[in-house]
Design a protein around this motif. Structure first.
Motif, PDB file in Angstrom:
ATOM      1  N   ASN A 181      49.186  67.665  15.324  1.00  0.00           N
ATOM      2  CA  ASN A 181      50.347  67.324  14.507  1.00  0.00           C
ATOM      3  C   ASN A 181      50.364  68.146  13.222  1.00  0.00           C
ATOM      4  O   ASN A 181      49.318  68.644  12.775  1.00  0.00           O
ATOM      5  CB  ASN A 181      50.283  65.844  14.091  1.00  0.00           C
ATOM      6  CG  ASN A 181      50.681  64.888  15.183  1.00  0.00           C
ATOM      7  OD1 ASN A 181      51.765  64.317  15.159  1.00  0.00           O
ATOM      8  ND2 ASN A 181      49.795  64.688  16.151  1.00  0.00           N
ATOM      9  N   TRP A 201      55.770  63.108   8.339  1.00  0.00           N
ATOM     10  CA  TRP A 201      55.455  63.757   9.604  1.00  0.00           C
ATOM     11  C   TRP A 201      56.424  64.897   9.852  1.00  0.00           C
ATOM     12  O   TRP A 201      57.627  64.758   9.630  1.00  0.00           O
ATOM     13  CB  TRP A 201      55.540  62.730  10.724  1.00  0.00           C
ATOM     14  CG  TRP A 201      55.392  63.278  12.100  1.00  0.00           C
ATOM     15  CD1 TRP A 201      54.257  63.783  12.661  1.00  0.00           C
ATOM     16  CD2 TRP A 201      56.397  63.359  13.105  1.00  0.00           C
ATOM     17  NE1 TRP A 201      54.507  64.179  13.963  1.00  0.00           N
ATOM     18  CE2 TRP A 201      55.812  63.926  14.259  1.00  0.00           C
ATOM     19  CE3 TRP A 201      57.749  63.009  13.157  1.00  0.00           C
ATOM     20  CZ2 TRP A 201      56.519  64.144  15.435  1.00  0.00           C
ATOM     21  CZ3 TRP A 201      58.459  63.223  14.320  1.00  0.00           C
ATOM     22  CH2 TRP A 201      57.845  63.789  15.448  1.00  0.00           C
ATOM     23  N   ASP A 253      45.109  64.547  16.709  1.00  0.00           N
ATOM     24  CA  ASP A 253      45.489  63.206  17.135  1.00  0.00           C
ATOM     25  C   ASP A 253      44.291  62.515  17.784  1.00  0.00           C
ATOM     26  O   ASP A 253      43.629  63.081  18.648  1.00  0.00           O
ATOM     27  CB  ASP A 253      46.651  63.315  18.129  1.00  0.00           C
ATOM     28  CG  ASP A 253      47.335  61.991  18.388  1.00  0.00           C
ATOM     29  OD1 ASP A 253      46.656  61.043  18.820  1.00  0.00           O
ATOM     30  OD2 ASP A 253      48.555  61.912  18.167  1.00  0.00           O
ATOM     31  N   TYR A 282      48.099  56.125  17.883  1.00  0.00           N
ATOM     32  CA  TYR A 282      48.911  56.821  16.884  1.00  0.00           C
ATOM     33  C   TYR A 282      48.152  57.101  15.598  1.00  0.00           C
ATOM     34  O   TYR A 282      48.666  56.881  14.502  1.00  0.00           O
ATOM     35  CB  TYR A 282      50.157  55.978  16.550  1.00  0.00           C
ATOM     36  CG  TYR A 282      50.995  55.620  17.746  1.00  0.00           C
ATOM     37  CD1 TYR A 282      50.977  54.326  18.279  1.00  0.00           C
ATOM     38  CD2 TYR A 282      51.821  56.561  18.341  1.00  0.00           C
ATOM     39  CE1 TYR A 282      51.751  53.990  19.381  1.00  0.00           C
ATOM     40  CE2 TYR A 282      52.603  56.230  19.438  1.00  0.00           C
ATOM     41  CZ  TYR A 282      52.568  54.948  19.949  1.00  0.00           C
ATOM     42  OH  TYR A 282      53.327  54.613  21.029  1.00  0.00           O
ATOM     43  N   ASN A 320      59.275  49.928  14.502  1.00  0.00           N
ATOM     44  CA  ASN A 320      58.010  50.588  14.138  1.00  0.00           C
ATOM     45  C   ASN A 320      56.842  49.594  14.201  1.00  0.00           C
ATOM     46  O   ASN A 320      56.198  49.448  15.246  1.00  0.00           O
ATOM     47  CB  ASN A 320      58.104  51.308  12.800  1.00  0.00           C
ATOM     48  CG  ASN A 320      58.853  50.536  11.735  1.00  0.00           C
ATOM     49  OD1 ASN A 320      58.396  49.499  11.274  1.00  0.00           O
ATOM     50  ND2 ASN A 320      60.017  51.037  11.337  1.00  0.00           N
ATOM     51  N   THR A 325      51.242  53.615   8.181  1.00  0.00           N
ATOM     52  CA  THR A 325      52.109  54.401   9.036  1.00  0.00           C
ATOM     53  C   THR A 325      52.175  53.793  10.423  1.00  0.00           C
ATOM     54  O   THR A 325      51.259  53.070  10.839  1.00  0.00           O
ATOM     55  CB  THR A 325      51.630  55.873   9.124  1.00  0.00           C
ATOM     56  OG1 THR A 325      52.532  56.622   9.951  1.00  0.00           O
ATOM     57  CG2 THR A 325      50.240  55.954   9.726  1.00  0.00           C
ATOM     58  N   TRP A 337      54.346  54.571  14.488  1.00  0.00           N
ATOM     59  CA  TRP A 337      55.336  55.316  15.260  1.00  0.00           C
ATOM     60  C   TRP A 337      56.617  54.496  15.310  1.00  0.00           C
ATOM     61  O   TRP A 337      56.576  53.278  15.498  1.00  0.00           O
ATOM     62  CB  TRP A 337      54.830  55.583  16.672  1.00  0.00           C
ATOM     63  CG  TRP A 337      55.801  56.354  17.506  1.00  0.00           C
ATOM     64  CD1 TRP A 337      56.707  55.852  18.394  1.00  0.00           C
ATOM     65  CD2 TRP A 337      55.987  57.775  17.522  1.00  0.00           C
ATOM     66  NE1 TRP A 337      57.432  56.868  18.951  1.00  0.00           N
ATOM     67  CE2 TRP A 337      57.008  58.059  18.440  1.00  0.00           C
ATOM     68  CE3 TRP A 337      55.361  58.835  16.842  1.00  0.00           C
ATOM     69  CZ2 TRP A 337      57.441  59.358  18.697  1.00  0.00           C
ATOM     70  CZ3 TRP A 337      55.784  60.121  17.109  1.00  0.00           C
ATOM     71  CH2 TRP A 337      56.811  60.390  18.022  1.00  0.00           C
ATOM     72  N   TYR A 343      56.718  59.517  13.420  1.00  0.00           N
ATOM     73  CA  TYR A 343      55.897  58.683  12.560  1.00  0.00           C
ATOM     74  C   TYR A 343      56.661  58.390  11.274  1.00  0.00           C
ATOM     75  O   TYR A 343      57.283  59.276  10.697  1.00  0.00           O
ATOM     76  CB  TYR A 343      54.589  59.392  12.217  1.00  0.00           C
ATOM     77  CG  TYR A 343      53.621  59.491  13.372  1.00  0.00           C
ATOM     78  CD1 TYR A 343      53.502  60.664  14.108  1.00  0.00           C
ATOM     79  CD2 TYR A 343      52.826  58.404  13.729  1.00  0.00           C
ATOM     80  CE1 TYR A 343      52.623  60.758  15.168  1.00  0.00           C
ATOM     81  CE2 TYR A 343      51.940  58.490  14.790  1.00  0.00           C
ATOM     82  CZ  TYR A 343      51.849  59.663  15.507  1.00  0.00           C
ATOM     83  OH  TYR A 343      50.980  59.747  16.569  1.00  0.00           O
TER      84      TYR A 343
END
Lengths: 121, 110
Positions: A35, A47, A101, A106, B28, B90, B92, B99
């Protein structure tokens, strides 16, 4: 030691292009999603996008703010991820970080030290 | 503009417990796990917690996390001077397909 090192930052005029590199070491680079994130001066994290591993198709996805202008690619033989930035805007000024990652949940478990991009005339 | 909401600052004396909230939405936090990063001044962020409450190796158990519905929280117990940093949550976001981050919380040890 697992490490990511970004390079390629600098001062660039609005509308011009810049390519950042992220050189990995200490792990099997090709196995991981990579990323890019950025942080404008005095601001929070944002991001930018990611590139999947070749085994997962090597596909990419981007934040809306950079889609169509930025492109992420990878050279697994060199353990390098790239961020090609075109049509740069003043608001792209930031420290850019590449990350590994974690593979689940996540999470980014390795961050580079960052490289600074300044877009100014 | 940050999608997740965090308080801008939190503080405590050494040894105290500090809690940082992170509020989001169904797309999220309500749908995906929460990750926390911390960032010391002038340095890159580092992973603090993942999957809402899991600590990577090397992170002391003074740090804990929880999630309920569309909110999450980070707790630091036994606050130490080296905990002075910015903390970001944070997750997704399924709607934005990316993100999203909180605004960040600056923790000060008094």
């Amino acid at each position: 030691e697992v490490q990511l090192v970004e390079s390629g930052g600098g001062l660039v005029q609005p509308g011009r292009s810049l390519r950042l590199s992220c050189t990995a070491s200490g792990f099997t680079f090709g196995d991981y999603v990579m990323n890019w994130f950025r942080q404008a001066p005095g601001k929070g994290l944002e991001w930018v996008g990611f590139i999947r591993s070749k085994a997962s198709g090597g596909t990419t996805d981007y934040a809306a703010s950079v889609k169509g202008r930025f492109t992420i690619s990878r050279a697994d033989s060199k353990s390098i991820a790239y961020l090609q930035m075109n049509s740069l805007k003043i608001e792209d000024t930031a420290v850019y970080y590449c990350t590994r990652d974690h593979g689940q949940y996540y999470a980014m478990d390795v961050w580079g030290q960052g490289t600074t991009v300044t877009v100014s005339s | 503009q940050s999608v997740l909401t965090q308080p801008p600052s939190a503080s405590g004396t050494p040894g105290q417990r500090v809690t940082i909230s992170c509020s989001g939405s169904n797309s999220n936090i309500g749908s995906n796990s929460v990750t926390w990063y911390y960032q010391l001044p002038g340095t890159a962020p580092k992973l603090l917690l993942y999957n809402n409450n899991q600590r990577p190796s090397g992170v002391p158990d003074r740090f804990s996390g929880s999630k309920s519905g569309t909110s999450a929280s980070l707790a630091i117990s036994g606050l130490q001077s080296e905990d002075e940093a910015d903390y970001y949550c944070t997750a997704w976001d399924d709607s934005l397909n990316g993100y999203v981050f909180g605004t960040g919380t600056k923790v000060t040890v008094l």
